[in-house]
Design a protein around this motif. Structure first.
Motif, PDB file in Angstrom:
ATOM      1  N   UNK A 557       9.360  -3.477  -9.346  1.00  0.00           N
ATOM      2  CA  UNK A 557       7.921  -3.390  -9.148  1.00  0.00           C
ATOM      3  C   UNK A 557       7.355  -4.812  -9.088  1.00  0.00           C
ATOM      4  N   UNK A 558       7.043  -5.278  -7.856  1.00  0.00           N
ATOM      5  CA  UNK A 558       6.616  -6.663  -7.659  1.00  0.00           C
ATOM      6  C   UNK A 558       5.120  -6.851  -7.886  1.00  0.00           C
ATOM      7  N   UNK A 559       4.309  -5.827  -7.542  1.00  0.00           N
ATOM      8  CA  UNK A 559       2.851  -5.981  -7.644  1.00  0.00           C
ATOM      9  C   UNK A 559       2.222  -4.646  -8.006  1.00  0.00           C
ATOM     10  N   UNK A 560       2.043  -4.365  -9.281  1.00  0.00           N
ATOM     11  CA  UNK A 560       1.480  -3.074  -9.688  1.00  0.00           C
ATOM     12  C   UNK A 560       0.022  -2.877  -9.298  1.00  0.00           C
ATOM     13  N   UNK A 561      -0.696  -3.944  -8.963  1.00  0.00           N
ATOM     14  CA  UNK A 561      -2.146  -3.840  -8.810  1.00  0.00           C
ATOM     15  C   UNK A 561      -2.620  -3.710  -7.376  1.00  0.00           C
ATOM     16  N   UNK A 562      -1.701  -3.877  -6.345  1.00  0.00           N
ATOM     17  CA  UNK A 562      -2.171  -3.856  -4.970  1.00  0.00           C
ATOM     18  C   UNK A 562      -2.657  -2.464  -4.584  1.00  0.00           C
ATOM     19  N   UNK A 563      -3.747  -2.346  -3.879  1.00  0.00           N
ATOM     20  CA  UNK A 563      -4.257  -1.076  -3.385  1.00  0.00           C
ATOM     21  C   UNK A 563      -4.403  -1.161  -1.876  1.00  0.00           C
ATOM     22  N   UNK A 564      -3.950  -0.153  -1.193  1.00  0.00           N
ATOM     23  CA  UNK A 564      -4.075  -0.120   0.262  1.00  0.00           C
ATOM     24  C   UNK A 564      -4.949   1.053   0.678  1.00  0.00           C
TER      25      UNK A 564
END
Length: 564
Positions: A557-564
């Motif tokens: 899990x490289x970036x738990x906070x990204x939202x698309x």
């Protein structure tokens, strides 16, 4: 995580497999030819024998034989991988004295001058020379039904009269192959008389069996004397006497089908008098003769079924007489006793296995569960399906456990064998892989069964290792209501760089996650299944396509906070 991946990765490899399969299909109309005889079941929970705790490991098989079992097994490049991360593997189940795939031969015509008190052996149902292989079909629907229930070996018996013939041990593998393990493995016998001729009664059958056995013994002695002594008249050996030779020489057992405790006593009495090896089957209530069976050291084959409970469900609670209530109580008592027969045999220390005769493949799991609820231990239930059955049939050297050198016969389930929701996903018989549809739980349609302790939203970087090299991409997972959605990138099989696809059927159960996505490979639409176990910010699992194999997958899990 690696950012640079070899282009000849998982999906590129699938394209080559697709073309290889198409080429094979052109030369093999049956479509059943194996691309490879080498398979590896990876990271599965293995239950190698009854009573053994499950342990994570890999099984390597080649051409129907187990080459290695355990955590340190090296997987060759040519092996097709079956991801076992969420699967539970048991030895393939074994059926004793069954009749799956067997048809009854035509009754012979009676001679016009036949004397009913002394009919020819074939007319009287005495045909020990007959082999079940003449009436067996590996492509019969019953064979596939029982294979789907986890059975990989069956000792099949012929249909017929009091001595219908000899059984054979068959592996439930490729329907077009030679599935014979052992020819003439046991002699089938019962107390069923002949209509309108001798022997017509159970007592007559007992007398006739004794006569056949003793005359065959004398004929064998005569044959030995003729072979070693000059001047002895040449013996006239009949087909019946020749067919009984293996029993008399104690090379194979007689499996007696008995319908009541009196017939059990008669079969054991004949065994004590004549000295042949004996196995009992057919009886539904062993309690009255359990001490006799134990003292005679006789193994037993019991039906893998539970009795019909329609008579119990049909009982009325009101408006019945006391006599009717008493009758209801007797019926209920008999029903309850029948459910406890397996546990009584276990407690008495009598070795027993299962027979599929008269049972339904679809009810096998239910029958096992019912026996366990009525006192049978899980260890004894698994032994009856595997090690006990192998011992009774005389094939322990090759079957019954998961060990190096034994036959590649396994059942792969979605849960441990005796749990309510366990389903058979794969059966491997003689090294052939059979896939079965697994019904998804109602809660898995994009929804989570998770309590919320595991977090999966965010961007995952993944790598999949294949014999052709490593490939990978990016997995984006988003929370949507009570479920999940997202996208995955991968190396385009056409070799034009990266491609992406939406993920679907996302399921989160505890720490296990699975999802699917579609890929166009060489003009063919393929569905890729990803399964994995999440620990913290990492996931280990597999990426697979049914019929095309599976390969290990790892992600972070490289970036738990990204939202698309």
């Amino acid at each position: 995580m690696k950012k640079n991946f070899l282009k000849a990765g998982f999906l590129g490899l699938l394209v080559s497999v697709v073309f290889a399969q198409s080429s094979l299909a052109q030369s093999d109309p049956s479509g059943k030819r194996r691309v490879t005889g080498t398979y590896a079941i990876t990271n599965a929970t293995l239950f190698s024998s009854p009573g053994q705790q499950g342990s994570k490991g890999t099984i390597l098989i080649k051409d129907g034989v187990i080459l290695g079992v355990g955590s340190g097994v090296q997987i060759p490049k040519e092996a097709r991988v079956i991801a076992g991360d969420s699967l539970y593997v048991y030895p393939g189940f074994i059926d004793g004295a069954g009749n799956m795939g067997v048809t009854r031969p035509k009754d012979p015509e009676r001679p016009k001058d036949m004397v009913s008190s002394n009919p020819p052996d074939e007319i009287a149902g005495i045909t020990p020379w007959r082999s079940v292989t003449d009436q067996y079909s590996a492509s019969a629907s019953m064979v596939n039904d029982w294979r789907k229930a986890g059975f990989t070996i069956s000792q099949v018996f012929p249909e017929g009269g009091m001595i219908p013939g000899k059984g054979a041990i068959m592996v439930l593998g490729d329907a077009d192959g030679n599935n014979l393990i052992q020819l003439n493995s046991a002699l089938s016998a019962n107390f069923r008389g002949s209509r309108g001729m001798y022997p017509a009664t159970a007592v007559g059958v007992m007398a006739k069996f004794r006569e056949v056995y003793q005359n065959s013994s004398l004929a064998l002695e005569h044959e030995k004397l003729f072979a070693s002594t000059s001047g002895v008249k040449r013996p006239q050996i009949t087909p019946t006497q020749s067919g009984m030779a293996a029993v008399i020489q104690k090379q194979i057992p007689v499996i007696f089908t008995t319908s009541n405790d009196l017939e059990v006593r008669r079969a054991i009495s004949l065994q004590k008098e004549l000295g042949f090896k004996l196995v009992l089957t057919g009886l539904e209530n062993y309690e009255p003769v359990i001490d006799l069976i134990k003292s005679s050291n006789t193994p037993v084959l019991i039906k893998l079924e539970i009795p019909d409970d329609k008579a119990i469900k049909g009982q009325k609670e009101e408006g019945v007489t006391e006599a009717t209530k008493a009758q209801y109580a007797r019926v209920k008592e008999a029903y309850d006793k029948s459910l406890k027969q397996a546990s009584l045999l276990e407690k008495a220390g009598i070795p027993f296995a299962f027979t599929t005769v008269d049972a339904k493949a679809g009810d096998a799991h239910k029958a096992l569960k019912s026996m366990i609820e009525n006192g049978l231990s899980e260890k004894a239930a698994l032994a009856a399906l595997t090690t006990n059955a192998a011992s009774i049939l005389g094939i322990s050297r090759m079957a019954g456990t998961i060990e190096k050198g034994k036959m590649a016969n396994f059942v792969l389930l979605t849960d441990t064998l005796f749990t309510e929701n366990a389903q058979v996903k794969h059966v491997i018989a003689d090294g052939y892989v059979f896939d079965f549809e697994v019904k998804k739980k109602a809660a898995t349609n994009g929804k989570t069964e998770n309590s919320g302790a595991i977090k999966v939203e965010g961007v995952w970087e993944y790598t999949s290792e294949t014999p052709a090299g490593a490939s990978g991409g990016e997995l984006v997972i988003k929370k949507e209501g009570t479920g999940y959605s997202g996208t995955i990138t991968y190396d385009d099989p056409a070799g034009t760089g990266k491609a992406s696809s939406p993920i679907k059927n996302v399921t989160l159960s505890g720490s296990n996650m699975s999802f699917e996505f579609d890929v166009n490979a060489g003009g063919m639409s393929l569905t890729v299944t990803v399964t994995g176990e999440i620990t913290g910010n990492t996931m280990d699992g597999s990426m697979s396509i049914a019929q095309f194999g599976s390969f290990p997958l790892s992600a972070k899990l490289a970036s738990p906070s990204r939202n698309n």
